[in-house]
Scaffold this motif. Structure first.
Motif, mmCIF file in Angstrom:
data_model
loop_
_atom_site.group_PDB
_atom_site.id
_atom_site.type_symbol
_atom_site.label_atom_id
_atom_site.label_comp_id
_atom_site.label_asym_id
_atom_site.label_seq_id
_atom_site.Cartn_x
_atom_site.Cartn_y
_atom_site.Cartn_z
ATOM 1 N N ILE A 187 40.129 22.620 33.923
ATOM 2 C CA ILE A 187 40.047 23.329 35.202
ATOM 3 C C ILE A 187 41.398 23.176 35.891
ATOM 4 C CG2 ILE A 187 38.831 23.592 37.383
ATOM 5 C CD1 ILE A 187 37.008 24.015 35.048
ATOM 6 N N THR A 188 42.019 24.284 36.199
ATOM 7 C CA THR A 188 43.339 24.229 36.826
ATOM 8 C C THR A 188 43.415 25.276 37.927
ATOM 9 O OG1 THR A 188 45.729 24.247 36.373
ATOM 10 C CG2 THR A 188 44.390 25.875 35.216
ATOM 11 N N THR A 189 44.440 25.168 38.743
ATOM 12 C CA THR A 189 44.659 26.145 39.809
ATOM 13 C C THR A 189 46.090 26.650 39.738
ATOM 14 O OG1 THR A 189 43.038 25.077 41.257
ATOM 15 C CG2 THR A 189 44.603 26.587 42.286
ATOM 16 N N ALA A 190 46.221 27.957 39.581
ATOM 17 C CA ALA A 190 47.527 28.606 39.583
ATOM 18 C C ALA A 190 47.654 29.403 40.883
ATOM 19 C CB ALA A 190 47.660 29.512 38.362
ATOM 20 N N THR A 191 48.720 30.155 41.002
ATOM 21 C CA THR A 191 48.853 31.082 42.129
ATOM 22 C C THR A 191 49.028 32.491 41.575
ATOM 23 O OG1 THR A 191 51.254 30.746 42.247
ATOM 24 C CG2 THR A 191 49.870 29.368 43.670
ATOM 25 N N ILE A 192 48.587 33.459 42.324
ATOM 26 C CA ILE A 192 48.715 34.850 41.916
ATOM 27 C C ILE A 192 48.994 35.695 43.156
ATOM 28 C CG2 ILE A 192 46.213 35.228 42.102
ATOM 29 C CD1 ILE A 192 46.446 37.294 39.844
ATOM 30 N N ARG A 193 49.913 36.631 43.016
ATOM 31 C CA ARG A 193 50.149 37.593 44.085
ATOM 32 C C ARG A 193 49.212 38.761 43.877
ATOM 33 N NH1 ARG A 193 53.520 37.896 47.949
ATOM 34 N NH2 ARG A 193 54.844 36.244 47.072
ATOM 35 N N LEU A 194 48.437 39.095 44.879
ATOM 36 C CA LEU A 194 47.436 40.144 44.750
ATOM 37 C C LEU A 194 48.101 41.517 44.792
ATOM 38 C CD1 LEU A 194 44.519 38.699 46.903
ATOM 39 C CD2 LEU A 194 44.953 38.465 44.459
ATOM 40 N N LYS A 195 48.832 41.771 43.719
ATOM 41 C CA LYS A 195 49.556 43.026 43.583
ATOM 42 C C LYS A 195 49.765 43.297 42.100
ATOM 43 C CE LYS A 195 51.817 46.499 45.439
ATOM 44 N NZ LYS A 195 51.074 47.510 46.246
ATOM 45 N N VAL A 228 31.338 40.278 35.771
ATOM 46 C CA VAL A 228 31.283 41.353 36.763
ATOM 47 C C VAL A 228 32.398 41.108 37.771
ATOM 48 C CG1 VAL A 228 29.914 42.380 38.627
ATOM 49 C CG2 VAL A 228 28.801 41.691 36.492
ATOM 50 N N ALA A 229 33.086 42.182 38.171
ATOM 51 C CA ALA A 229 34.215 42.023 39.088
ATOM 52 C C ALA A 229 34.310 43.218 40.030
ATOM 53 C CB ALA A 229 35.518 41.872 38.292
ATOM 54 N N LYS A 230 35.114 43.033 41.078
ATOM 55 C CA LYS A 230 35.399 44.101 42.037
ATOM 56 C C LYS A 230 36.870 44.469 41.940
ATOM 57 C CE LYS A 230 35.008 45.246 46.970
ATOM 58 N NZ LYS A 230 34.571 44.746 48.301
ATOM 59 N N VAL A 231 37.165 45.764 41.883
ATOM 60 C CA VAL A 231 38.541 46.241 41.782
ATOM 61 C C VAL A 231 39.218 46.142 43.149
ATOM 62 C CG1 VAL A 231 40.022 48.214 41.269
ATOM 63 C CG2 VAL A 231 37.981 47.784 39.857
ATOM 64 N N LEU A 232 40.336 45.408 43.192
ATOM 65 C CA LEU A 232 41.113 45.274 44.423
ATOM 66 C C LEU A 232 42.245 46.293 44.493
ATOM 67 C CD1 LEU A 232 41.447 41.378 44.688
ATOM 68 C CD2 LEU A 232 39.657 42.864 45.624
ATOM 69 N N GLU A 233 42.815 46.602 43.342
ATOM 70 C CA GLU A 233 43.890 47.595 43.261
ATOM 71 C C GLU A 233 43.859 48.221 41.881
ATOM 72 O OE1 GLU A 233 48.725 48.003 44.041
ATOM 73 O OE2 GLU A 233 47.857 46.042 43.575
ATOM 74 N N SER A 234 44.143 49.506 41.792
ATOM 75 C CA SER A 234 44.068 50.203 40.510
ATOM 76 C C SER A 234 45.273 51.107 40.300
ATOM 77 C CB SER A 234 42.792 51.039 40.423
ATOM 78 O OG SER A 234 42.781 51.811 39.232
ATOM 79 N N ALA A 235 45.810 51.048 39.065
ATOM 80 C CA ALA A 235 46.829 51.999 38.633
ATOM 81 C C ALA A 235 46.284 52.855 37.498
ATOM 82 C CB ALA A 235 48.081 51.245 38.177
ATOM 83 N N HIS A 236 44.987 52.794 37.312
ATOM 84 C CA HIS A 236 44.319 53.532 36.237
ATOM 85 C C HIS A 236 43.488 54.656 36.841
ATOM 86 C CE1 HIS A 236 41.738 54.353 32.758
ATOM 87 N NE2 HIS A 236 42.617 53.693 32.023
ATOM 88 N N SER A 237 43.560 55.822 36.249
ATOM 89 C CA SER A 237 42.922 57.005 36.825
ATOM 90 C C SER A 237 41.406 56.912 36.868
ATOM 91 C CB SER A 237 43.332 58.253 36.042
ATOM 92 O OG SER A 237 42.969 58.136 34.673
ATOM 93 N N ASP A 238 40.803 56.061 36.050
ATOM 94 C CA ASP A 238 39.342 55.970 36.006
ATOM 95 C C ASP A 238 38.755 55.036 37.058
ATOM 96 O OD1 ASP A 238 39.337 57.718 33.912
ATOM 97 O OD2 ASP A 238 39.039 56.200 32.343
ATOM 98 N N PHE A 239 39.617 54.281 37.746
ATOM 99 C CA PHE A 239 39.103 53.273 38.671
ATOM 100 C C PHE A 239 39.803 53.379 40.019
ATOM 101 C CE2 PHE A 239 38.536 51.641 34.387
ATOM 102 C CZ PHE A 239 37.203 51.279 34.404
ATOM 103 N N ASN A 240 39.026 53.033 41.060
ATOM 104 C CA ASN A 240 39.545 53.040 42.416
ATOM 105 C C ASN A 240 39.297 51.696 43.083
ATOM 106 O OD1 ASN A 240 40.285 55.902 42.530
ATOM 107 N ND2 ASN A 240 38.075 56.283 42.431
ATOM 108 N N GLU A 241 40.048 51.420 44.118
ATOM 109 C CA GLU A 241 39.815 50.213 44.911
ATOM 110 C C GLU A 241 38.369 50.191 45.398
ATOM 111 O OE1 GLU A 241 41.095 48.362 49.245
ATOM 112 O OE2 GLU A 241 42.416 49.826 48.264
ATOM 113 N N GLY A 242 37.707 49.048 45.231
ATOM 114 C CA GLY A 242 36.319 48.903 45.664
ATOM 115 C C GLY A 242 35.300 49.138 44.580
ATOM 116 N N ASP A 243 35.726 49.693 43.431
ATOM 117 C CA ASP A 243 34.789 49.893 42.322
ATOM 118 C C ASP A 243 34.275 48.548 41.816
ATOM 119 O OD1 ASP A 243 34.989 52.625 42.365
ATOM 120 O OD2 ASP A 243 36.330 52.778 40.625
#
Length: 344
Positions: free
Chosen positions: A30-38, A83-98
């Motif tokens: 179990i570890t903790t990294a950092t991620i930029r939400l982008k 199961v997850a929630k999309v925060l940002e999308s660069a794919h045409s099949d998915f949108n934020e909030g999906d």
């Protein structure tokens, strides 16, 4: 919830090294990294927040030192269905909030670079966690394994091993809806009561208390077994082979009794396949993913009409995941084992 572009802590579960024998909590980190939400520049993927992760027996097979591109690598992130929630999308099949389900890494936030393998969730009148089980891979396994591989007929005699698990509990209920006589096996009195009183099995065997499984099966199936939904393997399969009726069908979903053995047990009664003209067929859920729309239509109707019930065993927090996962192999879970990461 954190804002897009913000740098946040990202709890993760890493796979320490290849496993021999039964896995232990120390086999995971179990570890903790950092991620930029982008999303990275030029990415065609999606950034997601993990909501639920699924603990599945097949994950044990990925912990072995074997030449498979799908196996876990030492020091890498664990992965499985979730199961997850999309925060940002660069794919045409998915949108934020999906909302989506599919193969995810065991971390709180992830970039999925191949989102074509994710399935968008359209029906949210049922718990989202169901997409790790009854409406996800285990449900597809149970539904098509029973209806397509087993080719059931009304009135047939069905035996389900590991019957209280994610797949077994569904197979038993699908068989009852077909008008079959259903017997399951489980390893505790609590599970036996669940199978009888909640899932409607006709009879249940406690395999830990039966010293002669062949005799127990003859007691439950005096005329033999038409369909065996195989989740266990080993001695259970050997005993079932002695009790199959002519033209019986065995759907091989998994063999959990063998996953932690360095030397697999032999099966001695395979010759019974010949005089009884038994068909034994292995399959995986991926064989039927292209039929997901048909599956959802049927299973959602069963759920909404109260014809099928589903039991989950939920732990909370990613740090609880390794213990929940290895608990599958000692039968610690009651129902589908899931890890709840976030409800946002």
């Amino acid at each position: 919830m954190a804002d897009i572009g913000e740098e946040v802590k990202n709890k993760q579960v890493l796979f320490r090294d290849y496993v021999s024998g039964f896995p232990k909590e120390s086999d995971f980190i179990i570890t903790t990294a950092t991620i930029r939400l982008k999303l990275p520049q030029a990415s065609n993927g999606v950034l997601v927040k993990t909501l639920f992760l699924s603990c599945d027996p097949f994950m044990r097979m990925l912990m072995k030192n074997q030449s498979s591109a799908f196996s876990y690598s030492p020091g890498s992130l664990l992965f499985g269905y979730g199961v997850a929630k999309v925060l940002e999308s660069a794919h045409s099949d998915f949108n934020e909030g999906d909302l989506v389900w599919g193969m995810l890494k065991w971390e709180e936030y992830s970039v999925v670079e191949d989102p074509g393998k994710l399935v968008k969730i359209h029906h949210t009148d049922v718990p989202l966690s169901y997409y790790t089980g009854i409406l996800g891979m285990p449900g597809i396994t149970a539904y098509f394994g029973f209806h397509e591989v087993c080719s059931p007929k009304k009135g047939e005699y069905v035996f389900v091993s590991a019957a209280s698990g994610a797949v077994g509990q569904l197979v038993g209920q699908l068989a009852k809806l077909m008008g079959c006589h259903v017997v399951g096996s489980a390893g505790s009195r609590e599970k036996i009561e669940l199978l009888k009183n909640k899932f409607g099995f006709d009879e249940v065997l406690n395999y830990k208390e039966e010293h002669d499984l062949d005799a127990a099966l003859k007691r439950c199936f005096p005329e033999g077994i038409d369909i065996y939904f195989e989740n266990v393997g080993g001695k259970t399969l050997d005993s079932v082979l002695l009790n199959m009726r002519p033209h019986g069908r065995i759907a091989v979903c998994g063999m959990i009794s063998q996953y932690n053995l360095d030397q697999l047990e032999g099966v001695h009664n395979l010759m019974r396949l010949v005089p009884q003209r038994i068909r034994m067929e292995g399959f995986i859920a991926n064989d039927y993913f292209h039929l997901n729309a048909n599956f959802l239509e049927a299973m959602l109707s069963y759920i909404r009409e109260g014809k099928i019930t589903y039991v989950e065993d939920t732990v909370h927090g990613l740090e609880s995941g390794p213990a929940a996962l290895i608990g599958l192999f000692s039968g610690r879970n009651i129902g589908k084992q899931i890890v709840s990461i976030s409800t946002e």
